[in-house]
Write an enzyme that holds these catalytic residues in place. Structure first.
Site, PDB file in Angstrom:
ATOM      1  N   GLU A   1     -69.253  51.671 107.844  1.00  0.00           N
ATOM      2  CA  GLU A   1     -69.847  50.437 107.537  1.00  0.00           C
ATOM      3  C   GLU A   1     -70.499  50.412 106.335  1.00  0.00           C
ATOM      4  O   GLU A   1     -70.532  49.514 105.559  1.00  0.00           O
ATOM      5  CB  GLU A   1     -70.601  49.905 109.052  1.00  0.00           C
ATOM      6  CG  GLU A   1     -70.022  49.867 110.191  1.00  0.00           C
ATOM      7  CD  GLU A   1     -68.760  48.956 109.941  1.00  0.00           C
ATOM      8  OE1 GLU A   1     -68.640  47.827 109.427  1.00  0.00           O
ATOM      9  OE2 GLU A   1     -67.788  49.369 110.612  1.00  0.00           O
TER      10      GLU A   1
ATOM     11  N   GLU B   1     -76.923  45.577 110.350  1.00  0.00           N
ATOM     12  CA  GLU B   1     -76.479  44.700 110.597  1.00  0.00           C
ATOM     13  C   GLU B   1     -74.873  44.878 111.179  1.00  0.00           C
ATOM     14  O   GLU B   1     -74.514  44.534 112.327  1.00  0.00           O
ATOM     15  CB  GLU B   1     -76.534  43.163 109.594  1.00  0.00           C
ATOM     16  CG  GLU B   1     -75.759  42.270 110.308  1.00  0.00           C
ATOM     17  CD  GLU B   1     -74.490  41.588 109.398  1.00  0.00           C
ATOM     18  OE1 GLU B   1     -73.464  41.314 109.872  1.00  0.00           O
ATOM     19  OE2 GLU B   1     -75.007  41.024 108.338  1.00  0.00           O
TER      20      GLU B   1
END
Length: 973
Positions: free
Chosen positions: A143, A68
Site C-alpha cells: 500500500e 489509511e
C-alpha cells in the site's frame, strides 16, 4: 436519555436541538477511555458511522495516507487480505471509504439496512484498532512503497499503491498548486508537510515509523466516533463499548495541532511543474495569492468567508474575478476557501498566466479589494451570494453523497479543534448576522481585516518546466542504481526475497474459513421488488410534461430536455459551447453581471448541459439533448419562468470579449478534468472509434471538443463572426416547442401552482417543424497514445458487445462487480500498483476496462486481454455468489434525493428503460449463477480481441510502447 447519566459505558454530556437539519445532537464521552462520540438523531434511514483520529504528520512520507489504506488490509477478527474489498463486493452499503486529511483520518460507512450497518461498523472498528500491519510487513510494502527487484540482474524500482497514486496527483499542476498553498502559509506546522505523501519523500518511510504512527494515534483516547440517522443508539453504544472500547485504558495522546505564527510580511514561493518536451511554456503559469484566515472554530467567519469567496470569485458578476480577467493577465480565475483545517485558507488563483505578470496580479488584487472597501460592494451581489449559499444549506442535497456523511465532515471542522461538533451545523443565527451585510459594511470590514491588512499571506507561483519529469526520472534511476551497487549480495537477495514474499501474498487466495468471517447478508435480506420511480405523463399547451410527485420541502426541480437532433454534424460542438455560454452572457433585458445576480437571488441555480442518452438495448440509436436544470422555491416559480425565457430567447451572442473569456475558461476547466479523470476521458474517447453515441459525445464534450475549443481560442479574432453565426443558428434550431420535454419534481398539491406560473415560458419558443439530421459518422480504430507530462497512465480498452452478436442481461452487472473487485483489483491494483481499475457493461452494449494512475501500460493491456479466460474458468461457491449479487444490488438501491428521483425517472423515460425492464434486470441479477459468469467469458474475450485501445499518460512511456498505437498525439500544446 438524561444528561449526566451513563449508557453502556458512555456518559451523555450535552444535548442540542439542531432545527436547521431536523436533528438532535447528543454528545457522549466513553468513561473508561475518553473516546468522544457524537450522535445526530433524526429520521433518516441512510445511517452513517464514522471513526476518526487526529493524525498530524511531521513529514511528507505520507504515513497517515498509507496507514489509511493499510488498516483496511486485514484485522484480528477479519484476517482476509482485503476486508474493505470484501465489503464492497457483498454489502448493501450506500457509502464505504476512508479519507486522509491534512490533520485527521476518517473512516466512514453508510447503509440503509441496519444489519448491514452493524456489520460495516464491526469491520471498520476492528480494522482501526486491531489491523494486521503488525503481522505482515508486506501490507505497508503493497500500500505504501517497497523496493521491487525480480532477480539479481534486474532493475531496482519503487512500487506501491500510494506511491503511484501520489505520482499521479503530483502530475497535475492544479493538484501541485493546492498542495503547496498550505505549505507556503504554514511552513512550521502539520499543514507545511504533505499528509498524502510526496513521491520524492515516500520512500523515506520505514516500517517502524509506520507502526509507531499507528501506536501513537489510533487509540480510543484520540478517537472521534460519529453516528447519524434513525438507529437504536443504546444498542450501538453497547456494541462499541463491549466489543471494542472496553478493551482499552484511557491514555494521554499527544496529537496537538500547532498554530503557525503569523508572518511579518507576505512570503513568495516559486514551484516548478513538468510539461512535455513539445509543450510551449508560455501562458502555463499559475499565480495565487493566499491568506490564513482566523480559525475554523469561528463559526461565523467560517460561513461568511465561504460566501465571500463565492461573491468575489465564483460568478460572472464577481468583482475580483472580473478585474483579473479584464486585466488580461491570465485566461481563467477561480478561488478557494478551505475551512476544514484549524487555520483556514483563502486563495485567489489566476491560471494560464506568466511569471512576469506577478506584480500586476498583486496590484490588481490589492487595488480591487481596496476599491470594494472604500466604495462598498453591490448589495444585490451580496444578496445573491448569501441566497445561493442559504438555498444549498436548506436543500442539503450533496450530489449523491449521504447527507449524514457531509454532516460528519462539517462536525469535524469544529470538533477536532476542541469545540462543539454542531457548531457548523446550526446555521440559522449565523446567517442572520451575515445578512446584516445587506445594510452594513460587513463584508467590506472582513476584506480589510483578513485580506488587505493581513501579512499572514503568500504569493505562490507554479510555473512550467520542460524536461523536469525526465530529469526527475533519470535522477531516480541513477539513485536507485547507485543504491543497488552499494548493496551486498546478501542485501540484494533480501530485497528479491521480500519482492517474492509480497507477490506470494498478493497471489495467494484467502482461505474459505477466513472469508466466512466477513459478515454477509443473505439474498432474503434484499427486497426482490425494484422501487418504482415517480412519473406521471401530462400535457400542457402542447408540451409533454413528466411530473414526479415527491416531497421536496417547497422546492420545485424543473428540467427542460430539448431535442438537438436538428443540429447538423458540423455544428455539434456549438451545442456544447452554447450550454457553456448561456446564463453567462448578457440578454436583451440584463447585462451578464445583473443576470447572474438575478439568478442567484431568485433561484437555487440554473445549469445548462449538452448530453446524449442511448436507447436501451440498441448499439446504434441515441437521443441528443440540450438540458436546462433549475431549482427554485415554489413562490419564485414565476420569476424562474421569466429568467429561463429571457435566457433561452433573448441571449446576446455579440459580446465578443465576453465570449473569448468563457472560451478561455472552458479550455482551462477541461484541462483540469483531463488530469483529474484521465481514466474516464480515455474510455469515453475510445467509444468514439466505434460507437455512434460515443462519437457524438466526443465531438460534443470529449477530447474532440477540447481540440475544437483550443483551435477556437487560438484563432478567436478570425473566427468570431463565424462563431456568433453558428451559436445563433444552433440556438434557433434547439429552442423550439416541438423539441421540448419538461420534467418537474414537486408534490402533487403544488403542481397546479407550478403550472399556472410557468406556462408563460412556452410562448418564448419557436414552433416551426425541425427536420432531424441523420449523422453519418466515420469510424476507425485510431488506437491513440495521448501523451502528457504526467508520471502515470490511464489505460483503456473497449468495444460494443452487441455489435458482436451478444445481448444485454442484468447478470452483466454482477460480472462488472467481479471484474472491478476481484480480477482487476487483484491484477491491476494490488499486483500492478495502480490506484484503481474499472469496467463497465452498458445497456447499449458499450463496454470498457480502464485504469487510474497506473504505473504500467503494456502489462495492464495484457491483463485486460486475459480477462475472458479468467471468467471462462470462474469459480465461486454459493456464499461468494451471494456476496457479488448483494454488492451489485447495493449500487442499484442507492438512496435518491428528491431531485435525483425526478432526474433518474426522466432519463429512463428518454432511454425507454421501463419499470418492467428495471424489475427484469433486478431478477436477472438476483438469479445470477457461476455458469452465467463463465458464459460471459466469450463476450469479454471477443470484446478484447477487437483491440480498440487508448492510453493517456507519460510521453516517454507511450513512446517506449509505440508499436501498440496507430497514432501518437501530444495532448497539450
Amino acid at each position: 436519555m438524561e444528561l449526566g447519566n451513563i449508557y453502556n459505558g458512555f456518559k451523555l454530556l450535552e444535548e442540542n436541538n439542531i432545527d436547521e437539519i431536523n436533528s438532535t445532537g447528543m454528545l457522549f464521552e466513553h468513561e473508561k477511555t475518553g473516546a468522544k462520540l457524537f450522535y445526530l438523531k433524526n429520521d433518516d434511514d441512510n445511517k452513517v458511522f464514522s471513526i476518526s483520529f487526529r493524525t498530524p504528520p511531521t513529514d511528507s512520507t505520507g504515513v497517515p495516507h498509507i496507514l489509511e489504506h493499510s488498516v483496511l488490509c486485514g484485522s484480528r477478527k477479519f484476517p482476509v487480505k482485503e476486508p474493505f474489498v470484501e465489503l464492497v463486493k457483498g454489502s448493501l452499503n450506500t457509502f464505504l471509504n476512508a479519507f486522509t486529511f491534512p490533520d485527521k483520518t476518517m473512516y466512514p460507512v453508510a447503509s440503509t439496512n441496519d444489519k448491514d450497518f452493524k456489520n460495516l461498523m464491526d469491520v471498520y472498528l476492528d480494522a482501526v484498532f486491531y489491523p494486521n500491519i503488525y503481522k505482515y510487513p508486506e501490507i505497508m510494502m503493497q500500500e505504501g512503497w517497497h523496493y521491487d527487484l525480480q532477480d539479481k540482474d534486474g532493475e531496482l524500482t519503487y512500487k506501491g499503491v500510494v506511491y503511484n497514486e501520489m505520482k499521479g496527483a503530483f502530475s497535475s499542476p492544479e493538484s501541485i498548486l493546492f498542495r503547496k498553498i498550505s505549505e507556503s502559509l504554514f511552513p512550521d506546522t502539520q499543514y507545511g508537510v504533505e499528509s498524502g505523501g510526496d513521491p520524492d519523500v515516500i520512500p523515506e518511510l520505514t516500517q517502524q515509523q509506520f507502526l509507531d504512527f499507528h501506536k501513537r494515534y489510533y487509540h480510543p483516547s484520540n478517537s472521534y466516533i460519529y453516528l447519524y440517522g434513525n438507529i437504536d443508539i443504546s444498542e450501538k453504544l453497547k456494541f462499541i463499548d463491549e466489543e471494542y472500547l472496553n478493551n482499552f485504558e484511557r491514555i494521554q495522546v499527544d496529537s496537538q495541532l500547532n498554530i503557525q505564527k503569523p508572518f511579518e510580511k507576505q512570503r513568495e514561493v516559486i514551484i516548478e511543474y513538468p510539461i512535455s518536451s513539445t509543450e510551449k511554456e508560455e501562458d502555463k503559469t499559475f499565480l495565487s495569492m493566499n491568506f490564513a484566515v482566523g480559525k475554523a472554530t469561528d463559526d461565523e467567519l467560517y460561513l461568511a468567508f465561504d460566501i465571500l469567496e463565492h461573491l468575489l470569485l465564483e460568478t460572472p458578476s464577481s468583482p475580483l474575478k472580473k478585474a483579473l480577467i479584464d486585466a488580461n493577465i491570465g485566461k481563467d480565475v477561480f478561488g478557494s476557501f478551505e475551512g476544514g483545517m484549524l487555520q483556514p485558507m483563502f486563495s485567489i488563483v489566476v491560471k494560464s498566466s506568466n511569471e512576469k505578470e506577478k506584480d500586476k496580479f498583486k496590484s490588481i488584487v490589492t487595488e480591487t479589494l481596496t476599491k470594494l472597501v472604500k466604495e462598498g460592494i453591490d448589495k444585490k451581489l451580496i444578496e445573491a451570494s448569501i441566497n445561493i449559499k442559504e438555498f444549498k444549506l436548506r436543500e442539503a442535497d450533496y450530489h449523491g453523497y449521504p447527507t449524514g456523511l457531509i454532516y460528519s465532515m462539517k462536525a469535524m471542522d469544529s470538533w477536532l479543534y476542541d469545540e462543539k461538533p454542531w457548531e457548523h451545523l446550526a446555521f440559522e443565527n449565523i446567517l442572520k448576522k451575515i445578512k446584516t451585510a445587506l445594510t452594513t459594511n460587513y463584508f467590506e470590514s472582513m476584506i480589510e481585516k483578513y485580506l488587505l491588512d493581513n501579512n499572514h499571506s503568500s504569493v505562490l507561483i507554479v510555473k512550467p518546466a520542460k524536461g523536469l519529469a525526465e530529469k526527475k526520472e533519470a535522477d531516480l534511476k541513477k539513485r536507485l542504481e547507485e543504491y543497488r551497487k552499494s548493496l551486498s549480495d546478501k542485501e540484494i537477495e533480501e530485497i528479491i526475497n521480500n519482492t517474492k514474499l509480497l507477490e506470494k501474498r498478493q497471489t495467494t487466495s484467502d482461505s474459505p474459513e477466513e472469508l466466512t468471517k466477513i459478515p454477509l447478508l443473505s439474498i432474503k435480506d434484499i427486497d426482490p421488488k425494484a422501487k418504482r420511480l415517480p412519473l406521471e405523463e401530462k400535457e400542457e399547451q402542447g408540451i409533454k410534461i413528466l411530473h414526479h410527485s415527491v416531497f421536496t420541502n417547497g422546492i420545485a426541480y424543473v428540467n427542460m430536455y430539448f431535442d438537438t437532433q436538428g443540429v447538423n454534424e458540423e455544428q455539434i460542438p456549438y451545442i456544447s459551447l452554447l450550454s457553456t455560454i448561456m446564463g453567462k452572457v448578457s440578454t436583451e433585458k440584463y447585462n451578464y453581471e445583473d443576470l447572474a445576480k438575478e439568478i442567484n437571488i431568485n433561484t437555487g441555480g440554473i445549469r445548462h448541459t449538452a448530453q446524449a442518452y442511448y436507447e436501451t438495448g440498441d448499439a446504434e440509436k441515441f437521443y441528443p439533448k440540450f438540458v436546462i436544470r433549475s431549482k427554485v422555491l415554489l413562490e419564485n416559480i414565476s420569476k424562474l419562468s421569466q429568467l429561463l425565457g429571457e435566457i433561452i430567447s433573448h441571449t446576446r451572442f455579440d459580446e465578443h470579449k465576453r465570449l473569448k473569456e468563457i472560451i478561455q475558461e472552458t479550455k482551462s476547466r477541461m484541462e483540469m478534468i483531463i488530469f483529474d479523470r484521465g481514466h474516464v476521458v480515455a474510455a469515453n474517447h475510445l467509444f468514439s472509434y466505434f460507437s455512434p453515441i460515443g462519437r457524438y459525445e466526443d465531438i460534443l464534450s470529449g477530447l474532440s471538443f477540447y481540440k475544437f475549443i483550443v483551435e477556437l481560442e487560438k484563432n478567436f479574432d478570425d473566427r468570431v463572426e463565424e462563431l456568433v453565426k453558428n451559436l445563433q443558428e444552433v440556438s434557433k434550431v434547439i429552442f423550439n416547442k416541438n423539441n421540448l420535454l419538461l420534467s418537474v419534481t414537486l408534490e402533487e398539491k403544488d403542481y397546479e401552482e407550478f403550472n399556472k406560473n410557468f406556462g408563460s415560458l412556452y410562448s418564448e419558443l419557436g414552433n416551426e417543424y425541425i427536420k432531424p439530421t441523420e449523422y453519418k459518422f466515420k469510424f476507425e480504430a485510431k488506437n491513440e497514445g495521448l501523451m502528457t507530462s504526467g508520471k502515470v497512465q490511464y489505460v483503456a480498452k473497449a468495444y460494443n458487445f452487441m455489435k458482436l452478436g451478444y445481448s444485454y442481461n442484468g447478470s452483466l452487472q454482477v460480472l462488472r462487480a467481479i471484474a472491478n473487485y476481484d480480477y482487476l483489483w487483484n491484477r491491476v491494483r494490488v499486483q500492478g500498483g495502480a490506484y484503481g481499475s474499472f469496467s463497465s457493461f452498458q445497456r447499449n452494449g458499450n463496454t470498457f476496462f480502464t485504469s487510474y494512475r497506473d504505473p504500467n501500460l503494456d502489462n495492464t493491456l495484457k491483463i485486460y486481454q486475459e480477462a475472458g479466460d479468467y471468467f471462462k474458468k470462474f469459480e465461486a461457491d454459493d456464499r461468494q455468489m451471494t456476496k457479488y449479487i448483494i454488492g451489485t444490488i447495493s449500487d442499484l438501491d442507492f438512496p435518491l434525493t428528491p431531485s435525483m428521483k425526478g432526474e433518474r425517472a426522466a432519463e429512463n423515460y428518454i432511454k425507454h428503460f421501463t419499470h418492467e425492464d428495471i424489475q427484469r434486470e433486478r431478477e436477472e441479477i438476483l438469479a445470477t449463477k457461476v455458469e452465467d459468469i463463465r458464459k460471459f467469458g466469450d463476450l469479454v474475450s471477443d470484446v478484447m480481441k477487437q483491440n480498440y485501445l487508448c492510453v493517456l499518460g507519460n510521453e516517454d512511456r507511450i513512446k517506449e510502447n509505440k508499436e501498440l498505437f496507430n497514432e501518437l498525439v501530444t495532448l497539450f500544446e
